[in-house]
Design a protein around this motif. Structure first.
Motif, PDB file in Angstrom:
ATOM      1  N   GLY A   1     -34.259  -8.127  32.431  1.00 19.07           N
ATOM      2  CA  GLY A   1     -34.607  -6.979  31.600  1.00 19.07           C
ATOM      3  C   GLY A   1     -33.539  -6.593  30.606  1.00 19.07           C
ATOM      4  O   GLY A   1     -33.622  -5.533  29.979  1.00 19.07           O
ATOM      5  N   ALA A   2     -32.523  -7.446  30.451  1.00 20.22           N
ATOM      6  CA  ALA A   2     -31.423  -7.120  29.544  1.00 20.22           C
ATOM      7  C   ALA A   2     -31.886  -7.212  28.096  1.00 20.22           C
ATOM      8  O   ALA A   2     -32.667  -8.088  27.735  1.00 20.22           O
ATOM      9  CB  ALA A   2     -30.242  -8.061  29.778  1.00 20.22           C
ATOM     10  N   ALA A   3     -31.382  -6.305  27.298  1.00 18.57           N
ATOM     11  CA  ALA A   3     -31.683  -6.307  25.870  1.00 18.57           C
ATOM     12  C   ALA A   3     -30.500  -5.664  25.164  1.00 18.57           C
ATOM     13  O   ALA A   3     -30.384  -4.441  25.147  1.00 18.57           O
ATOM     14  CB  ALA A   3     -32.971  -5.552  25.581  1.00 18.57           C
ATOM     15  N   SER A   4     -29.618  -6.478  24.633  1.00 20.30           N
ATOM     16  CA  SER A   4     -28.419  -5.955  23.978  1.00 20.30           C
ATOM     17  C   SER A   4     -28.793  -5.412  22.607  1.00 20.30           C
ATOM     18  O   SER A   4     -29.228  -6.171  21.734  1.00 20.30           O
ATOM     19  CB  SER A   4     -27.370  -7.058  23.837  1.00 20.30           C
TER      20      SER A   4
ATOM     21  N   GLU B   1     -32.726  -5.960  19.176  1.00 22.50           N
ATOM     22  CA  GLU B   1     -32.149  -6.217  20.490  1.00 22.50           C
ATOM     23  C   GLU B   1     -32.254  -7.690  20.841  1.00 22.50           C
ATOM     24  O   GLU B   1     -33.271  -8.346  20.601  1.00 22.50           O
ATOM     25  CB  GLU B   1     -32.799  -5.350  21.572  1.00 22.50           C
ATOM     26  N   ALA B   2     -31.140  -8.218  21.381  1.00 25.82           N
ATOM     27  CA  ALA B   2     -31.080  -9.607  21.827  1.00 25.82           C
ATOM     28  C   ALA B   2     -31.556  -9.684  23.273  1.00 25.82           C
ATOM     29  O   ALA B   2     -31.151  -8.873  24.106  1.00 25.82           O
ATOM     30  CB  ALA B   2     -29.651 -10.135  21.708  1.00 25.82           C
ATOM     31  N   ARG B   3     -32.398 -10.688  23.560  1.00 30.47           N
ATOM     32  CA  ARG B   3     -33.015 -10.789  24.877  1.00 30.47           C
ATOM     33  C   ARG B   3     -32.734 -12.146  25.504  1.00 30.47           C
ATOM     34  O   ARG B   3     -33.346 -13.155  25.135  1.00 30.47           O
ATOM     35  CB  ARG B   3     -34.524 -10.567  24.753  1.00 30.47           C
TER      36      ARG B   3
ATOM     37  N   GLY C   1     -34.669 -16.580  25.619  1.00 31.11           N
ATOM     38  CA  GLY C   1     -33.876 -17.630  24.991  1.00 31.11           C
ATOM     39  C   GLY C   1     -32.872 -17.120  23.979  1.00 31.11           C
ATOM     40  O   GLY C   1     -32.445 -17.861  23.090  1.00 31.11           O
ATOM     41  N   GLY C   2     -32.466 -15.849  24.110  1.00 28.83           N
ATOM     42  CA  GLY C   2     -31.523 -15.275  23.169  1.00 28.83           C
ATOM     43  C   GLY C   2     -32.171 -14.758  21.902  1.00 28.83           C
ATOM     44  O   GLY C   2     -31.479 -14.385  20.956  1.00 28.83           O
ATOM     45  N   ARG C   3     -33.491 -14.716  21.882  1.00 33.31           N
ATOM     46  CA  ARG C   3     -34.219 -14.232  20.710  1.00 33.31           C
ATOM     47  C   ARG C   3     -33.832 -12.795  20.367  1.00 33.31           C
ATOM     48  O   ARG C   3     -33.565 -11.976  21.251  1.00 33.31           O
ATOM     49  CB  ARG C   3     -35.716 -14.290  21.001  1.00 33.31           C
ATOM     50  N   ILE C   4     -33.801 -12.467  19.066  1.00 28.27           N
ATOM     51  CA  ILE C   4     -33.546 -11.104  18.618  1.00 28.27           C
ATOM     52  C   ILE C   4     -34.846 -10.515  18.077  1.00 28.27           C
ATOM     53  O   ILE C   4     -35.399 -10.987  17.089  1.00 28.27           O
ATOM     54  CB  ILE C   4     -32.428 -11.054  17.568  1.00 28.27           C
TER      55      ILE C   4
END
Length: 671
Positions: A28-31, A46-48, A52-55
């Protein structure tokens, strides 16, 4: 040091069971990245890792819930300078973004079935890249709306003519109907193109090799004429050894910017007659190094005041500036946040990305009283992750100072072991992880990060070091790395380990050092040139700084002229400071983690290092990840690398992790 005297079990440091698992880091991380307002709506990126690191771009309407904007197959991320930033903007619901897959600009308007490209397909893959763009209203630069942007060309003709990529400021029609107009060309680098409110002028910053933007940058202004084209360009600030950042046009039409001309990034405005006036001077940083485009350290509030981030003593706070009292420093606003960025004004307050010791970075709205500096409300716009455990598991950062070489005072954030359900045997001390931030011109962030808590909840102490050369402590401290990378940083990182061991806070026989990128270089240098640490972990770290000087991207291609010396003139210095040439002195176990698509630190450097470890038969772990660039973005790789590092420390420090971990590839360990 358990954080609770009524523990449920006593176990060796490092082997404490913890609910803060590697999976939990990414679940559930979203930077969050950038945040801004569009009318009554709030948008952020937000980066997820789990995608796969998609923004993704997220939109929050009044009274609604956050909703994803970009359809599958699109990711908002630019490769300009390789580090990107400012890769999207929005106006009246129309979003323009740089798509990661092909690096073209796309327009996505309400009612569109899919995003529409508005830039031409390049000759080579990702040959044209865009960043730091804004939308110019119709009528200001012509009959339609325009996009102004930084363009970085890797097209064969441009590279052939200039010997490297070409960075320019361009304008193009928002509807994609016409070609691109070059507005600014010539400097090696350009940034922050900001049209005046009425479109009559354009401000931007520029710099050239060998400077980085935090070394020296100029603030330029030019008039905009039909075409559009620029005339009468002139420098209004910067040059010499002054770093200028974030130009903005104020509500009154004055041009504002940040500058470190006094030794600290502070606020300035260009007054009548072109005179530069200091506003709210303070011995603290209202600004930072421009590793990415578009960072916003201040914003103009609707009531005429200015909100800004103030970086002091390792922590950040929100400040309020009254432009009518320019001699007064910012008034502190108590928000409970210890790190904040990306300020954007909204009616009644400010949007920002921020977090604290027990709350991750998140998009927030801070409502501020119309007089004074009291907070009326702080609203978290994205719900916090449900960890399944509370803040009693989190170790807060403590800012510490310690003596280093040559009489210097250095800085770090110290996190002590904390676990409410476990404690260590009486008389034992915890192992220490000295964590080295990348950059190296950067700073350890004083905000909750589960990666740090992963270690502290298992019984490690963590020292996140702001060694000489770090930002946040003024230009004089930042310049300590000039000609001294691999010396000052190594001295400070070894000094903090000795300091904590001598104070009886950590076990002096169990000292690890870890870092990524430039932090990986400091890690390797400390293991080779000093005899302090027991083990180390290098994440996409630099083993051969000469190879980095010869083979890296344009933005950093001359970075080391200041940190080490011009190459190849200073080749002997590069060789003397490169750990790969001194592996005979490497005698400690090492874990190496590398992305195979890394263009900042090429994989060849990790492979050179691993070959040396094998030859010396030293204990090592080596994990190389397909599809990863400079920094790991995929959930499975973040999990694997973190667990492998814990497994590695267990072998070195002779403890058994409570986690079940598959042994990573490596060798040299005793059965």
């Amino acid at each position: 040091m358990s954080g609770d005297m009524n523990v449920e079990e006593t176990k060796a440091y490092g082997s404490w069971p913890s609910p803060i698992t590697a999976e939990r880091l990414v679940e559930g991380a979203a930077s969050p990245g950038e945040i801004r307002a569009d009318g009554d709506d709030v948008w952020w990126s937000e980066a997820r890792p789990t995608e796969g690191g998609r923004i993704q771009l997220v939109r929050l309407r009044p009274g609604g819930r956050p909703e994803d904007v970009l359809p599958d197959g699109f990711s908002s991320r630019t490769r300009v300078h390789e580090y990107g930033g400012a890769d999207w903007t929005v106006r009246d619901g129309v979003v323009v973004f740089a798509n990661w897959a092909d690096q073209r600009l796309y327009r996505f308007a309400p009612g569109d079935a899919a995003p529409v490209p508005i830039t031409a397909e390049p000759e080579v893959e990702a040959g044209l890249r865009y960043a730091d763009f804004g939308i110019v209203p119709a009528g200001q630069w012509g009959p339609g709306e325009w996009v102004v942007a930084v363009r970085e060309s890797h097209e064969p003709g441009a590279v052939k003519d200039h010997g490297e990529a070409v960075n320019e400021i361009v304008a193009l029609p928002l509807d994609g109907s016409g070609g691109e107009r070059v507005l600014v060309t010539g400097p090696d680098f350009v940034s922050s193109p900001r049209p005046a409110v009425d479109g009559s002028a354009l401000a931007w910053t520029q710099w050239s090799h060998p400077d980085m933007p935090w070394d020296a940058a100029e603030l330029m202004v030019a008039a905009v004429e039909p075409g559009p084209r620029l005339t009468g360009a002139q420098a209004v600030a910067g040059g010499g050894r002054e770093s200028v950042i974030q130009p903005e046009w104020g509500p009154d039409g004055a041009l504002w910017f940040g500058s470190d001309r006094t030794g600290w990034w502070n606020l300035y405005r260009v007054g009548a007659g072109g005179q530069v006036e200091a506003v709210a001077p303070i011995e603290a940083e209202i600004g930072g190094p421009q590793w990415v485009f578009g960072e916003r350290f201040y914003t103009f509030l609707a009531d005429g005041r200015i909100a800004c981030s103030v970086n002091s003593g390792g922590f950040m706070h929100l400040g309020i500036v009254d432009p009518t009292r320019p001699e007064e420093p910012p008034t502190r606003v108590e928000t409970g946040l210890t790190w904040l960025s990306e300020l954007a004004a909204v009616p009644g307050g400010v949007l920002l990305i921020g977090g604290g010791p027990d709350d991750e970075d998140a998009p927030r709205r801070v409502r501020i009283a119309p007089t004074g500096a009291s907070v009326l409300q702080i609203e978290r716009l994205r719900p916090a992750r449900d960890f399944g455990f509370g803040a009693e598991w989190f170790s807060p950062p403590e800012a510490i100072e310690f003596a280093s070489a040559a009489g210097r005072t250095a800085h770090a954030l110290l996190y002590l072991p904390k676990n409410p359900r476990a404690g260590a045997p009486a008389g034992s001390l915890p192992p220490l992880i000295v964590s080295i931030h990348g950059g190296p011109t950067a700073q350890a962030r004083a905000v909750l990060g589960l990666r740090t808590q992963y270690w502290t909840s298992r019984g490690f102490a963590v020292a996140d070091v702001n060694y000489g050369g770090s930002t946040g402590y003024g230009r004089e401290y930042r310049n300590l790395l000039y000609d001294s990378w691999g010396i000052v940083d190594v001295e400070d990182c070894t000094a903090v380990a000795r300091h904590l061991a001598d104070a009886g806070i950590v076990d002096g026989t169990k000292l690890a050092i870890r870092g990524g990128s430039a932090g990986g270089y400091t890690t390797l240098a400390a293991l080779v040139f000093k005899d302090v640490f027991t083990a180390g972990a290098s994440h996409f770290g630099v083993a051969d700084i000469a190879a980095l000087a010869r083979d890296t991207h344009k933005f950093e291609s001359r970075y080391m002229d200041r940190l080490v010396g011009p190459y190849p003139e200073a080749e002997a210095v590069y060789r003397a400071r490169s750990p790969i040439h001194h592996t005979a002195d490497l005698s400690k176990p090492l874990a190496v983690f590398q992305g195979l698509e890394d263009e900042v630190v090429p994989p060849a450097q990790a492979e050179m290092l691993v070959a040396a470890l094998k030859e010396k038969q030293l204990p090592y772990v080596y994990l190389a990840f397909e599809g990863e660039q400079h920094g790991f973005r995929k959930a499975e790789n973040i999990i694997r690398s973190l667990e492998a590092e814990l497994w590695f420390y267990g072998k070195v420090f002779d403890f058994t992790p409570a986690d079940e971990i598959e042994a990573p590839p490596g060798g040299g360990f005793r059965p």
